[in-house]
Structure formats: C-alpha cells, structure tokens
Design a protein around this motif. Sequence first.
Motif, PDB file in Angstrom:
ATOM      1  N   HIS A  60      33.449  39.707  35.768  1.00 50.77           N
ATOM      2  CA  HIS A  60      34.537  39.031  35.029  1.00 50.77           C
ATOM      3  C   HIS A  60      35.531  40.056  34.459  1.00 50.77           C
ATOM      4  N   LEU A  61      35.031  41.255  34.109  1.00 52.23           N
ATOM      5  CA  LEU A  61      35.947  42.296  33.599  1.00 52.23           C
ATOM      6  C   LEU A  61      36.741  42.915  34.749  1.00 52.23           C
ATOM      7  N   ALA A 121      37.613  41.367  37.433  1.00 53.82           N
ATOM      8  CA  ALA A 121      38.630  40.383  37.851  1.00 53.82           C
ATOM      9  C   ALA A 121      39.890  40.553  36.986  1.00 53.82           C
ATOM     10  N   LYS A 122      39.705  40.795  35.692  1.00 52.81           N
ATOM     11  CA  LYS A 122      40.855  40.999  34.767  1.00 52.81           C
ATOM     12  C   LYS A 122      41.577  42.300  35.115  1.00 52.81           C
ATOM     13  N   LYS A 165      41.650  43.825  37.980  1.00 59.62           N
ATOM     14  CA  LYS A 165      42.328  43.622  39.270  1.00 59.62           C
ATOM     15  C   LYS A 165      43.682  42.906  39.091  1.00 59.62           C
ATOM     16  N   GLU A 166      43.734  41.989  38.114  1.00 61.24           N
ATOM     17  CA  GLU A 166      44.985  41.244  37.863  1.00 61.24           C
ATOM     18  C   GLU A 166      46.148  42.167  37.496  1.00 61.24           C
ATOM     19  N   GLN A 167      45.816  43.348  36.927  1.00 59.49           N
ATOM     20  CA  GLN A 167      46.888  44.290  36.547  1.00 59.49           C
ATOM     21  C   GLN A 167      47.532  44.957  37.758  1.00 59.49           C
TER      22      GLN A 167
END
Length: 332
Positions: free
Chosen positions: A114-115, A117-118, A120-122
């Motif tokens: 979950h961390l 995934a965050k 990667k969003e950057q």
Amino acid sequence: MNTTYERDLEAKGYIDEPVNPQLDLVEEINRLKKEKNAVILAHYYQDAEIQDIADYIGDSLGLSQEAAKTEADVIVFAGVHFMAETAKILSPQKRVLLPDLKAGCSLSDSCPPHLFAKFKEQYPDHLVITYVNCTAELKALSDIVCTSSNAVQIVESLPLTQKIIFGPDRNLGAYVKKKTGRDLVLWNGACMVHEIFSQEKIDDLREMYPDAKFIAHPECEDHILATADYVGSTSGMLKYTINDSSSTYIVATESGIIHQMQKASPHKKFIPAPPNNACACNDCPHMKLNTLEKLYNCLKYEAPEVTLPEEVIVRAQKPIERMLEISARLGL
Ligand code: 13P
Ligand code: SF4
C-alpha cells in the motif's frame, strides 16, 4: 490491508507435529514425493540436508523457471514465502507447499504494497521494475519483475528514454544504476542478511589470505561491493568459484551457498564473510526456519499451502512472464 503472506499465516499456521526420531526421513520424503507426484525445489540458502534431497536447487531465477515448467502436481518450495508465491503465480493449478509459513523475508517486508502504490503515484510516467524478493501484491503493481541474475540486462533491454522505478532493494538498485549508468528511482528497502557484513573483518581476512578472491551478492552495500573481485547472484557466484583458478574465496552472501561451492570444488576453501556482530556466520533466519522434519510433515499433510486470490495471480503473472521472456531471449 493484509498481504497474502499475513493471510496465509492467520488462516493456516503450520504443521509442527513432532516426528518419530526412528524414521529415516530421507527415505520417507522420497516415498511421499513419488506417491504424491511432488517435486522439491530448494534455494541455495537452505540447510545442506534439504539441498541434498531436492529435485532442483537454484537461485531465484532458476527456481521460477523450474516452477513454470514442472509437470509435478505438488510443488514443495524449500525457500521463503515470496518464492513459493512466485511458483503459485506461474503454476496456479498446482498445490504449492512451504514447510514453514513463517519463512518470510526482511527485504520483502521492507516494502508494504500500500505504501509502494502511493510512492508509484508520484512517478506516473515511470515503468516499475521489482526485484522478485517481494510480495505477490507488489508484483501485481509492477511492469517487470527481475532477479539478481538478470536485473542489469532487464534494465538495459529498455529504451534509454524510459524512466524507471526500481524496488524494493536499494543496494541491488544502486548496483544496477552503476552498471547501466541509468537514473533509477529507488525504493529504500534492504535485506538484513546482506547489510550485516563487516568491512573491517573482511579486510582482516583478506590480509590473512592475500590470494583469496572476495565475492559478493549485489544485495550487499555499495562499499562492500566496491572491494569485491566478483559481484553476482548466488548461481553467478557458484559458477565463478567453479571456473576461477584461486584456491580460497571469501563469500559475502547467506552461508547456505557454500554447501554447493564446496561440493563442486572440494579442494578449495570457502570462508563466509564475517558479519559485524559476534556471530561467526551469516544465516538468513527466515530461510533456516525450514527443516527436514517440517519438509516431511509438509509432504505428509500437504500443508501448509500457499494460496493467492485469482485477481492477484492474474495481475502478477504478466510482470513475471515478461521477465522470463526477456531472460529466455537473452539466454539467461
Ligand atoms: P538469488 O538466489 O537470486 O541470488 O537471490 C538471493 C536471495 O537473497 C534470495 O532471497
Ligand atoms: Fe530475504 Fe535476505 Fe533472507 Fe534473501 S537472505 S530471503 S533477501 S532476508
């Protein structure tokens, strides 16, 4: 959000039944293996007695290639949880067993999906390459998986303009960056076994054995790799010791690999690189949770089994298959 690893643990525990000490475990394991059409795949970091009973011993790449092509109905994975998951992803119709479900991996744990995934969003325009030492959920968030045998070649196979995130191992990532000259965005994860080596004690050993070669796994820190005569995956290190003409090697990786090195070159001397604590060896506490007794119980009861949600299998299959295709194309 629980990972499949945590769910496996919660749901099933493991069979830890005491084994009759009169039993010839090697004979019993071989009998059960035949009866159940099972295959035993073992990583080089397993105890010698497990390596000796395995049908196939290898590094992470070799083990995934083997898991993808086996005709057995049951795969007993003598390794850690992420390796058994990879086998399940590649052979979802087969039963995949792990002698001890608690055999996790500190590197995999250093990258919660979950961390990631965050993170990667950057970097929306980056392609994600993940080292195989991670959970199935993390693989499902990736574009290509790699192992230490093919990480450099996989990065090199991509166009120079391609932006890349590399995770979870910061040391392997830094090594790949150095080898390829590419600017990778790294996740800050590491393996507890490969970050424990003492530079000072290695230097002392090299003074004591001036003709010895120092060989290291790329999960080690940069300052350790900088002084190595050879850097490579476990199978790469094994091949190096077979083909090289020196008589002594200082080995910076988990000590289980020394069993195969010694078997292949009985006349040579292999010294485990010393860690920066009082311990004389560098065992992976996760890998070493598997024992011959647990392997026997695991085959007998066909448990504990590693399972994955269908949706995770489907998403994680693509990046692993992409790795296997690139490796096959490059003859790795
Ligand atoms: P390889 O077997 O791919 O060299 O990886 C080593 C490792 O740390 C496995 O956990
Ligand atoms: Fe994980 Fe390190 Fe053990 Fe390999 S040696 S299984 S990377 S903790």
